[in-house]
Design an enzyme around this catalytic site. Sequence first.
Site, PDB file in Angstrom:
ATOM      1  N   GLY A 146     -21.120 -20.128 -11.519  1.00  8.23           N
ATOM      2  CA  GLY A 146     -20.908 -21.539 -11.835  1.00  8.23           C
ATOM      3  C   GLY A 146     -21.220 -22.460 -10.667  1.00  8.23           C
ATOM      4  O   GLY A 146     -20.878 -22.150  -9.521  1.00  8.23           O
ATOM      5  N   SER A 166     -10.603 -25.005 -13.772  1.00  8.82           N
ATOM      6  CA  SER A 166     -10.351 -24.029 -12.727  1.00  8.82           C
ATOM      7  C   SER A 166      -9.057 -23.298 -13.050  1.00  8.82           C
ATOM      8  O   SER A 166      -8.117 -23.907 -13.580  1.00  8.82           O
ATOM      9  CB  SER A 166     -10.199 -24.739 -11.374  1.00  8.82           C
ATOM     10  OG  SER A 166      -9.592 -23.872 -10.428  1.00  8.82           O
ATOM     11  N   LEU A 203      -9.014 -16.753 -17.465  1.00  2.05           N
ATOM     12  CA  LEU A 203     -10.267 -17.352 -17.946  1.00  2.05           C
ATOM     13  C   LEU A 203     -10.043 -18.657 -18.702  1.00  2.05           C
ATOM     14  O   LEU A 203      -9.041 -18.843 -19.365  1.00  2.05           O
ATOM     15  CB  LEU A 203     -11.002 -16.353 -18.844  1.00  2.05           C
ATOM     16  CG  LEU A 203     -11.343 -15.015 -18.193  1.00  2.05           C
ATOM     17  CD1 LEU A 203     -12.145 -14.143 -19.168  1.00  2.05           C
ATOM     18  CD2 LEU A 203     -12.114 -15.179 -16.887  1.00  2.05           C
ATOM     19  N   HIS A 236     -15.484 -20.310 -17.523  1.00  4.86           N
ATOM     20  CA  HIS A 236     -15.906 -18.907 -17.484  1.00  4.86           C
ATOM     21  C   HIS A 236     -16.628 -18.518 -18.779  1.00  4.86           C
ATOM     22  O   HIS A 236     -17.655 -17.832 -18.755  1.00  4.86           O
ATOM     23  CB  HIS A 236     -14.691 -17.977 -17.359  1.00  4.86           C
ATOM     24  CG  HIS A 236     -13.889 -18.142 -16.104  1.00  4.86           C
ATOM     25  ND1 HIS A 236     -12.620 -18.651 -16.101  1.00  4.86           N
ATOM     26  CD2 HIS A 236     -14.168 -17.839 -14.809  1.00  4.86           C
ATOM     27  CE1 HIS A 236     -12.142 -18.657 -14.865  1.00  4.86           C
ATOM     28  NE2 HIS A 236     -13.069 -18.170 -14.055  1.00  4.86           N
TER      29      HIS A 236
HETATM   30  P1  AMP Z   1     -13.517 -17.443 -10.554  1.00  7.26           P
HETATM   31  O1  AMP Z   1     -12.779 -16.681 -11.597  1.00  7.26           O
HETATM   32  O2  AMP Z   1     -12.858 -18.706 -10.160  1.00  7.26           O
HETATM   33  O3  AMP Z   1     -13.934 -16.580  -9.387  1.00  7.26           O
HETATM   34  O4  AMP Z   1     -14.874 -17.899 -11.237  1.00  7.26           O
HETATM   35  C1  AMP Z   1     -15.763 -16.974 -11.801  1.00  7.26           C
HETATM   36  C2  AMP Z   1     -17.065 -17.650 -12.096  1.00  7.26           C
HETATM   37  O5  AMP Z   1     -16.863 -18.730 -13.007  1.00  7.26           O
HETATM   38  C3  AMP Z   1     -17.708 -18.282 -10.831  1.00  7.26           C
HETATM   39  O6  AMP Z   1     -19.111 -18.084 -10.874  1.00  7.26           O
HETATM   40  C4  AMP Z   1     -17.338 -19.726 -10.959  1.00  7.26           C
HETATM   41  O7  AMP Z   1     -18.224 -20.589 -10.294  1.00  7.26           O
HETATM   42  C5  AMP Z   1     -17.410 -19.908 -12.470  1.00  7.26           C
HETATM   43  N1  AMP Z   1     -16.626 -21.082 -12.874  1.00  7.26           N
HETATM   44  C6  AMP Z   1     -15.343 -21.354 -12.546  1.00  7.26           C
HETATM   45  N2  AMP Z   1     -14.969 -22.541 -13.044  1.00  7.26           N
HETATM   46  C7  AMP Z   1     -16.047 -23.039 -13.694  1.00  7.26           C
HETATM   47  C8  AMP Z   1     -16.320 -24.251 -14.408  1.00  7.26           C
HETATM   48  N3  AMP Z   1     -15.393 -25.187 -14.558  1.00  7.26           N
HETATM   49  N4  AMP Z   1     -17.543 -24.419 -14.931  1.00  7.26           N
HETATM   50  C9  AMP Z   1     -18.515 -23.466 -14.781  1.00  7.26           C
HETATM   51  N5  AMP Z   1     -18.321 -22.317 -14.118  1.00  7.26           N
HETATM   52  C10 AMP Z   1     -17.117 -22.104 -13.582  1.00  7.26           C
END
Ligand code: AMP
Length: 292
Positions: A148, A186, A33, A37
């Site tokens: 996101g 990310s 995270l 997140h």
């Molecule tokens: P992930 O762990 O990459 O699957 O992301 C989980 C959630 O966090 C998803 O809805 C992503 O779109 C969101 N997310 C990831 N990176 C970002 C960011 N930089 N800004 C906003 N939301 C994010």
Amino acid sequence: MQIIRKKSEMKDLRGIWAREGRVVGFVPTMGALHKGHITLVERSVAECDRTVVSIFVNPLQFGPKEDFGKYPRREKADCEMCEKAGADVVFIPTVEEMYPRGSGTVVEPHPALVSGMCGAKRPGHFRGVLTVVAKLFNIVQPNVAYFGQKDYQQCCVIEQMVLDLDFPVKLVFVPTVREPDGLAMSSRNEYLSKEERKKSVCLYKALKEAERMIVNEKEKEVSKIVERMKEIVQEAGGRIDYIEIVEPKSLRKVESIEESVVIGIAVFIGSTRLIDNIIVCPNRGEIFCDAL
Ligand code: AMP
């Protein structure tokens, strides 16, 4: 804050919350995270009575040559961040808990929404995403779920699934959280070496140059904008996976820019694949998913 690993326990707690009339917010993640997140978690905590964060690296959404094995995993730090942000539960199932008989029944994304961008470049990816999101929705039964804008196409396929399959959940999309130099946060940024980290700002630079051309120069021709974006990425040493300019809801490619568009980009920096996007309105400049 509770850590729950079993589906049955999660469902039992959800039952208690239902009887208490709680509004439940849900933030599905793959862990590792960061502030992006946590922004989603904080939104849920502010808007709902209870917040569940899931951490599950979903094998179904990784291609055979992708980074499932090396995807960063650090449960302890993640849980601490969730607790600090005010989450009530972190749900961390194992692969066996989620798929006790392996993968069988799946949820297919709407074909029109996955014919381009990551859908075209990562066959089966959104099937994996929708299958796990549908399962998590059934387990957590959230009233509100937070996603996101960083994964714009993912937001669209999930919105369509919720509509098509009548999931009783409200979706909230949250603007992308960025590093000070513009790089979208990310979990995969951790793969970048120092040199690669410097290069990686080219995605945002290319997106902002596209915005400048559309807003300041009134450029309408997509091919010209994409050409300029390619130059910026290539000058920085990035390898383009795709650059696409599409309609915000249908994700249909546009050739001439008349209304708001989503500009999506995926670039390999070394062996790390990064994605980003912005939404541009020709007479207002960059707008965010919550303004659509
Ligand atoms: P992930 O762990 O990459 O699957 O992301 C989980 C959630 O966090 C998803 O809805 C992503 O779109 C969101 N997310 C990831 N990176 C970002 C960011 N930089 N800004 C906003 N939301 C994010």
